[in-house]
Design a protein around this motif. Structure first.
Motif, PDB file in Angstrom:
ATOM      1  N   VAL A   1      -4.063  25.154  57.704  1.00 22.37           N
ATOM      2  CA  VAL A   1      -4.920  25.030  56.527  1.00 22.37           C
ATOM      3  C   VAL A   1      -6.012  23.976  56.733  1.00 22.37           C
ATOM      4  N   ALA A   2      -7.105  24.175  56.023  1.00 19.23           N
ATOM      5  CA  ALA A   2      -8.270  23.293  56.086  1.00 19.23           C
ATOM      6  C   ALA A   2      -8.357  22.451  54.822  1.00 19.23           C
ATOM      7  N   ILE A   3      -8.563  21.146  55.008  1.00 14.65           N
ATOM      8  CA  ILE A   3      -8.739  20.233  53.886  1.00 14.65           C
ATOM      9  C   ILE A   3     -10.221  19.985  53.620  1.00 14.65           C
ATOM     10  N   LYS A   4     -11.026  19.940  54.676  1.00 18.14           N
ATOM     11  CA  LYS A   4     -12.436  19.563  54.578  1.00 18.14           C
ATOM     12  C   LYS A   4     -13.313  20.660  55.172  1.00 18.14           C
ATOM     13  N   PRO A   5     -14.601  20.661  54.860  1.00 17.85           N
ATOM     14  CA  PRO A   5     -15.484  21.685  55.429  1.00 17.85           C
ATOM     15  C   PRO A   5     -15.472  21.709  56.961  1.00 17.85           C
ATOM     16  N   ARG A   6     -15.359  20.553  57.602  1.00 21.81           N
ATOM     17  CA  ARG A   6     -15.327  20.581  59.071  1.00 21.81           C
ATOM     18  C   ARG A   6     -14.075  21.295  59.574  1.00 21.81           C
ATOM     19  N   HIS A   7     -12.961  21.196  58.827  1.00 23.43           N
ATOM     20  CA  HIS A   7     -11.763  21.927  59.217  1.00 23.43           C
ATOM     21  C   HIS A   7     -11.990  23.438  59.129  1.00 23.43           C
ATOM     22  N   VAL A   8     -12.733  23.859  58.090  1.00 27.15           N
ATOM     23  CA  VAL A   8     -13.047  25.283  57.965  1.00 27.15           C
ATOM     24  C   VAL A   8     -13.812  25.749  59.200  1.00 27.15           C
ATOM     25  N   ALA A   9     -14.828  24.989  59.586  1.00 25.36           N
ATOM     26  CA  ALA A   9     -15.620  25.362  60.757  1.00 25.36           C
ATOM     27  C   ALA A   9     -14.764  25.379  62.021  1.00 25.36           C
ATOM     28  N   GLU A  10     -13.896  24.385  62.178  1.00 26.83           N
ATOM     29  CA  GLU A  10     -13.051  24.318  63.368  1.00 26.83           C
ATOM     30  C   GLU A  10     -12.074  25.494  63.430  1.00 26.83           C
ATOM     31  N   LEU A  11     -11.448  25.796  62.295  1.00 25.70           N
ATOM     32  CA  LEU A  11     -10.477  26.880  62.279  1.00 25.70           C
ATOM     33  C   LEU A  11     -11.157  28.234  62.485  1.00 25.70           C
TER      34      LEU A  11
END
Length: 430
Positions: A132-142
């Protein structure tokens, strides 16, 4: 020289909910074996089982009890891949070998299913895992990882946006995630004990309360304990972070790290399923990550708060509860009934460190870097294949370069603590 009896299993929900094996005798006197395995965790038991079934005389030396270490205390999340990630392995070995390792890691997951069925191991298996992604950068990474997995590894995973994720996971914290129906979670101690029963039934001999004090290398390695020794044709060192001094060259390649898990009281099926409707395991992608899942008796098992200083964090239960409440505010005031920890081994590059020491008769597998439930079982199989003369897969792992942790025994922990402080600050601020 006297030797203490093996310690009881450290208090945990796992230990409270599993039926241990009958105590196995400690090693007394000198014996011979085809293979001697140090450590009765996933790696050692997997290798012992494979070799005993192939007709080898196998002895396992365990300092405490079967599954006493990380194999019986971990988060129970069963996922593909290795701790360093696919891109790191591609950089270290090239894309072709990175793809082979990825496919073998999938075999590690399937191996758990095969053994659960073949040996009737009841370990509370549940399908499904979510990053799961907590922050927008996590969304991009995933999402970049999602494209990489499909393009380079033929492993497509669906992206769940915030609305789709919230339909299964009742937490306001996450922006989306990658769902894997082929991964899942289990009761780690029950699985380790099941492997132990299977190894004993196959003819392996397991000695508990028998820590190895030294190993003599040579044409016939000798592993010595306080009360006996085993002379063998092949040795397998599978003690990971809990063994020191037996193989100093291996010690320098890994760092012991504390990790912690807490269990609520039983929440009741309806309340528990309201939290995670499809019963999947969940992990975020922070460096200091949180991971959680439901137990078979409807508790929330919540893990995280790694310690790189070899000391248990102060106010651990309070800290863990605060982290849990960020994920599930509706559990505010819910107490933990169990809080426990254990030690895992990480390598400097987070890649698996498997291979041989010296001549081709002492094998090892370590450096699982928090990603070992499936990979450790695979490691036992790969080492067993090499002992039987099929070393192609182990040779690929052995080509992964590994460096010693900087600072030596005196300074490597402070250096790592300082480095981890930077990554935790990054988690918080960016």
């Amino acid at each position: 020289m006297t030797q203490a009896s093996p310690s009881p299993y450290p208090p945990s929900w796992y230990a409270a909910s599993a039926q241990p094996l009958p105590p196995q005798a400690r090693l007394e006197g000198d014996i011979e074996a085809d293979v001697c395995v140090l450590g009765a965790g996933y790696v050692g038991l997997s290798a012992a089982l494979e070799l005993a079934e192939a007709g080898y005389r196998v002895v396992v030396l365990e300092a405490q009890r079967v599954g006493w270490g990380a194999s019986g205390r971990n988060g129970g999340q069963v996922i593909f891949g290795f701790g360093c990630g696919e891109a790191k392995l591609a950089a270290l070995l090239g894309r072709a070998d990175a793809r082979r390792l990825f496919d073998w890691s999938r075999e590690g997951v399937q191996l758990i299913h095969e053994r659960r069925g073949r040996y009737a191991i009841d370990c509370d298996w549940r399908d499904g895992h979510m990053h799961v992604a907590i922050k927008p950068r996590h969304v991009a990474e995933l999402q970049a990882w999602q494209r990489e997995l499909e393009r380079d590894y033929a492993y497509p995973l669906p992206w769940w946006d915030r609305e789709r994720l919230r339909a299964e996971l009742d937490s306001p914290r996450y922006l989306g995630g990658l769902y894997d129906a082929r991964s899942g979670h289990l009761h780690p101690l029950k699985y380790a004990l099941g492997l132990g029963r299977a190894a004993l039934a196959a003819g392996a001999r397991i000695f508990e309360g028998s820590p190895v004090l030294s190993i003599e290398h040579g044409a016939a390695p000798v592993l010595r304990t306080a009360h006996g020794q085993v002379r063998c044709d092949f040795a397998v060192l599978a003690g990971n972070a809990l063994v020191r001094g037996v193989a100093p060259a291996l010690d320098r390649k890994i760092m012991p790290v504390g990790t912690y898990i807490a269990a609520t009281r039983p929440l009741g099926e309806d309340r528990a399923r309201a939290l995670i409707r499809n019963d999947m395991a969940v992990a975020d992608v922070n460096w200091a990550l949180d991971y959680f899942r439901l137990s078979a008796d409807h508790r929330l098992l919540f893990g995280g708060r790694a310690s790189y200083s070899n000391f248990q964090p102060p106010n651990l239960s309070w800290v863990m509860a605060r982290r849990m409440h960020k994920v599930f505010p509706q559990l505010g005031g819910e107490p933990f009934e169990h809080v426990w920890g254990g030690t895992i081994d990480i390598s400097l590059n987070r890649a698996p460190h498997w291979g041989r020491i010296g001549r081709d008769n002492v094998y090892f597998a370590q450096g699982f870097s928090g990603h070992g439930v499936a990979a450790a079982g695979l490691a036992g199989r790969v080492v067993a294949e090499a002992i039987r003369g099929q070393s192609e897969r182990l040779d690929v792992f052995a080509r992964i370069p590994h460096r010693d942790f900087p600072g030596g025994r005196a300074f490597r922990t402070p250096l790592l603590v300082a480095a981890m402080a930077w990554y935790k600050l990054r988690d918080a601020l960016w």
